[in-house]
Design an enzyme around this catalytic site. Structure first.
Site, PDB file in Angstrom:
ATOM      1  CD  GLU A  37      -2.869   1.283   2.306  1.00  0.00           C
ATOM      2  OE1 GLU A  37      -2.722   0.597   3.331  1.00  0.00           O
ATOM      3  OE2 GLU A  37      -3.897   1.966   2.076  1.00  0.00           O
ATOM      4  CB  CYS A  80      -7.518   3.205   3.994  1.00  0.00           C
ATOM      5  SG  CYS A  80      -8.129   2.371   5.462  1.00  0.00           S
ATOM      6  CG  ASN A  94      -9.244  -2.061   2.813  1.00  0.00           C
ATOM      7  OD1 ASN A  94      -8.588  -3.039   3.154  1.00  0.00           O
ATOM      8  ND2 ASN A  94      -9.162  -0.896   3.451  1.00  0.00           N
ATOM      9  CD  GLU A  95      -9.159  -2.247   7.649  1.00  0.00           C
ATOM     10  OE1 GLU A  95      -9.434  -1.073   7.958  1.00  0.00           O
ATOM     11  OE2 GLU A  95      -8.200  -2.859   8.134  1.00  0.00           O
TER      12      GLU A  95
HETATM   13  O1  AHR Z   1      -2.197  -1.205   6.693  1.00  0.00           O
HETATM   14  C1  AHR Z   1      -2.587   0.095   7.005  1.00  0.00           C
HETATM   15  C2  AHR Z   1      -4.087   0.276   6.994  1.00  0.00           C
HETATM   16  O2  AHR Z   1      -4.660  -0.539   7.956  1.00  0.00           O
HETATM   17  C3  AHR Z   1      -4.789  -0.133   5.732  1.00  0.00           C
HETATM   18  O3  AHR Z   1      -4.825   0.841   4.783  1.00  0.00           O
HETATM   19  C4  AHR Z   1      -6.173  -0.413   6.184  1.00  0.00           C
HETATM   20  O4  AHR Z   1      -6.817  -1.359   5.379  1.00  0.00           O
HETATM   21  C5  AHR Z   1      -5.997  -0.821   7.618  1.00  0.00           C
HETATM   22  O5  AHR Z   1      -6.811  -0.100   8.447  1.00  0.00           O
END
Ligand code: AHR
Length: 675
Positions: A57, A271, A398-399
């Site tokens: 990321e 994120c 994602n989440e």
């Molecule tokens: O890994 C960092 C963040 O942690 C990621 O962007 C998110 O998916 C999680 O909250």
């Protein structure tokens, strides 16, 4: 959620797992204690061959200023105060005048090089002197090496030709420019001459050989005649990138990642993928094609993403290191923490726009897998990759906060993929935590929708990892499989201690044991730049010239390079009460090797044997790799590793006698010819 596959105690027996209270003191004893027996049964269970991957990321300056080898910061003049309050389109650039030169500069948007790249810079030279130009000091300085080649490119066009505004005698000829690498004190480290000719945007390119090494050099572009020019997309790359790809990746950092031998790469977030608000959702189509045509945007982690490292580069990197791509696309909703509204900021793409959004997702699959004659496959081919990339997995969401808006949009996207590309495995999401409302609602929804795999995340204390080693034993194998997409043991002070790494190693033994239901896993985050680290712990730390992998990296590497595709039931006996011990055994069908992993996170060495009689009678030596030390040890940035895996050999045979040091991970690799 019911996961009634087997009872807890049955799972413990099958798994051979013995554990585990908490230890309080960490003094180490050299006297082996106990008589531990690890018994391997010859009853292989097929497990995922893709279990150990990575998650990239763009957080902590992982992409621009990091893995992406571009050396100019704000090359497109698109930085904004919405990214950092003190930033503007002019950030990281300054005017330089040499030898009596006089001039001026400003940001303009009147005639962009491409609509996706609206700003450019204008340089006016009223008196050329020895040059008037702009300087950029890169991402905390530009590192150059003596004798290395650097490729320069920029877009430029001439202004103020023909003296229309009466600025003196008419300007008719091309504008000569010189592009230089300089030390901070102005000493020239190499240069190349170019010229800007005409009022249309043209790409200029040259190369510079650095005459000396300097970790903190500057890039300077100087105009050498009276007149004006507009410039954009001013780029400087080391010629040597990973696999020497143009627009490529920093070789040392990419190699450190490649050395993990990951089976897949999840990207671009996290994120970052679902963004802060729907206008910040990561749109893959904005990240392909010529770099001056890509649409950079703000990064929800508080800086700018040039998207020079875009989908083509991600897929190429996957291919280069033999990893499967696992792109994650937003599920039609943004991050629930969008717009400074933690937990309640989720925005949904309006229904009227969903067909176009879904088409973008389908187009990605065609871009990755379609023939070069297909509309999107042709774009991949035009970029230099006529053969399909072989996309197998695609993450949706994602989440996410599991809201009606999320569910409706996820279903629309997943159904469209299933209908057009049934061979693609969709990876869904079950919220940010390993339990709780979003987790339960996410699982219920994924189960009802028959999502193939769901993505669980956990950032927890090392003790949580030890307490959850049987988490997957009871998972119902008829329900969606699991991707542990983000995890890390967060020790006190969020440090990369051996204690945290051993907790993760223990988790990984449990993932091997349950590799029939847990298909994929990846530590998070992967990269962090010194001075720009927003989140700890991370797996690999770096600055402009050095790379410092953590002890957690060692654990990841030991598992991913010693992975198997069949689990051999592993039973532990003789574990002292309360001891933190875990073990697993896999067979790799390619090499035929059997690999045993033993984690001992107690204060004493444990002596014992591995009973291999069910799987081997041979006597050739066993490769034994051990990572052990002070549980508080962590690698200091830029220093030699505090502890390192050490490889020796042991006599082979049906019973392998061994001692497992206090606070250790031991990997025993038994060669195929022995069994
Ligand atoms: O890994 C960092 C963040 O942690 C990621 O962007 C998110 O998916 C999680 O909250």
């Amino acid at each position: 959620m019911a996961r009634s596959w087997m009872t807890h105690s049955a799972a413990m027996m099958m798994a051979g797992l013995a554990w585990c209270g908490s230890t309080t003191a960490f003094g180490q004893s050299t006297q082996p204690a106990a008589d531990l027996t690890v018994t391997i049964a010859n009853a292989p269970k097929a497990i995922s061959p893709d279990l150990f991957g990575i998650f990239f990321e763009d957080i902590n300056y992982a992409a621009d200023g990091g893995l992406y080898a571009e050396l100019i910061q704000n090359r497109s003049f698109e930085y904004q105060p919405t990214e950092q309050r003190t930033w503007s389109a002019a950030s990281f650039w300054s005017l330089v005048t040499r030898g009596g030169g006089k001039g001026n500069w400003f940001i303009d948007a009147a005639w962009p090089v491409h609509p996706n790249n609206p700003h450019c810079v204008v340089l006016e030279v009223s008196n050329a002197g020895d040059g008037v130009g702009l300087m950029n000091d890169g991402f905390d300085g530009i590192p150059v090496k003596a004798g290395a080649q650097y490729d320069v490119s920029l877009f430029a066009r001439q202004l103020y030709l023909n003296d229309r505004w009466g600025r003196g005698s008419a300007i008719t000829g091309p504008m000569p420019i010189v592009v230089r690498l300089e030390r901070e004190n102005g000493q020239v480290l190499g240069e190349t001459a170019l010229q800007v000719d005409g009022t249309d945007w043209k790409r200029l390119a040259g190369s510079i050989e650095a005459t000396a090494t300097d970790d903190d050099a500057r890039f300077v572009v100087l105009a050498r005649a009276r007149g004006g020019i507009a410039m954009d997309e001013i780029s400087l790359f080391p010629r040597h990138t990973f696999k020497d790809r143009p627009n490529g990746l920093r070789a040392d950092l990419a190699q450190t990642i490649a050395d993990l031998h990951p089976k897949f790469i999840r990207f671009p977030g996290g994120c970052l993928a679902h963004g802060s608000g729907i206008n910040n959702i990561y749109r893959w189509k904005d990240t392909i094609g010529p770099i001056e045509q890509r649409r950079g945007q703000s990064n929800l982690w508080g800086y700018h993403q040039s998207v020079g490292l875009g989908y083509y580069e991600y897929f190429q990197f996957c291919e280069d290191i033999g990893a499967k791509p696992l792109p994650v696309l937003a599920a039609g909703v943004s991050c629930q923490n969008s717009a400074h509204m933690p937990g309640i900021g989720q925005q949904c793409i309006p229904m009227a726009d969903m067909p176009a959004y879904i088409q973008d997702v389908l187009d990605l699959i065609e871009w990755a897998n379609g023939p070069a004659t297909s509309a999107w496959g042709a774009k991949r081919a035009a970029a230099g990759h006529p053969a399909p990339f072989g996309l197998q997995y695609i993450g949706i969401g994602n989440e996410d906060h599991i809201t009606p808006g999320f569910k409706e949009r996820f279903k629309m996207i997943a159904d469209a993929i299933k209908a057009k590309y049934p061979q693609i495995t969709v990876v869904g999401t079950v919220g940010p935590d390993p339990s709780g409302d979003d987790f339960d609602a996410g699982w219920k929804f994924a189960d009802a929708e028959k999502v193939s795999i769901v993505d669980e995340h956990y950032y927890r204390a090392p003790s949580w990892f030890w307490e959850n080693l049987t988490r997957y034993a009871d998972y119902d194998r008829t329900k969606p499989a699991v991707y542990v997409g983000e995890y890390a043991a967060h020790d006190r002070g969020r440090r990369n201690t051996l204690r945290s790494a051993l907790a993760e190693a223990a988790l990984l033994t449990s993932l091997e044991r349950n590799g029939d239901v847990v298909r994929l896993s990846s530590y998070a985050p992967l990269l962090a730049k010194q001075g720009h680290t927003q989140w700890r712990p991370d797996m690999i730390y770096f600055d402009n010239t050095t790379v410092t992998p953590s002890i957690n990296y060692d654990v990841q590497q030991l598992f991913s390079r010693n992975a198997g595709d069949a689990y051999l039931p592993t039973a532990l006996s003789g574990v002292p009460g309360g001891a933190r011990v875990a073990a697993s055994c896999v067979r790799d069908s390619t090499s035929g090797d059997v690999i045993v992993k033993i984690v001992n996170d107690t204060d004493t060495a444990l002596a014992g044997q591995v009973d291999m009689s069910a799987v081997t009678t041979g006597a050739r030596s066993v490769t034994r790799t051990v990572l052990s030390g002070d549980p508080d040890a962590e690698n200091a940035f830029g220093k030699p590793p505090a502890i390192e895996p050490r490889t020796t050999t042991l006599p082979g045979g049906a019973t392998i006698r061994d001692t497992w040091p206090a606070h250790s991970l031991t990997v025993l690799r038994i060669p195929a010819s022995d069994h």
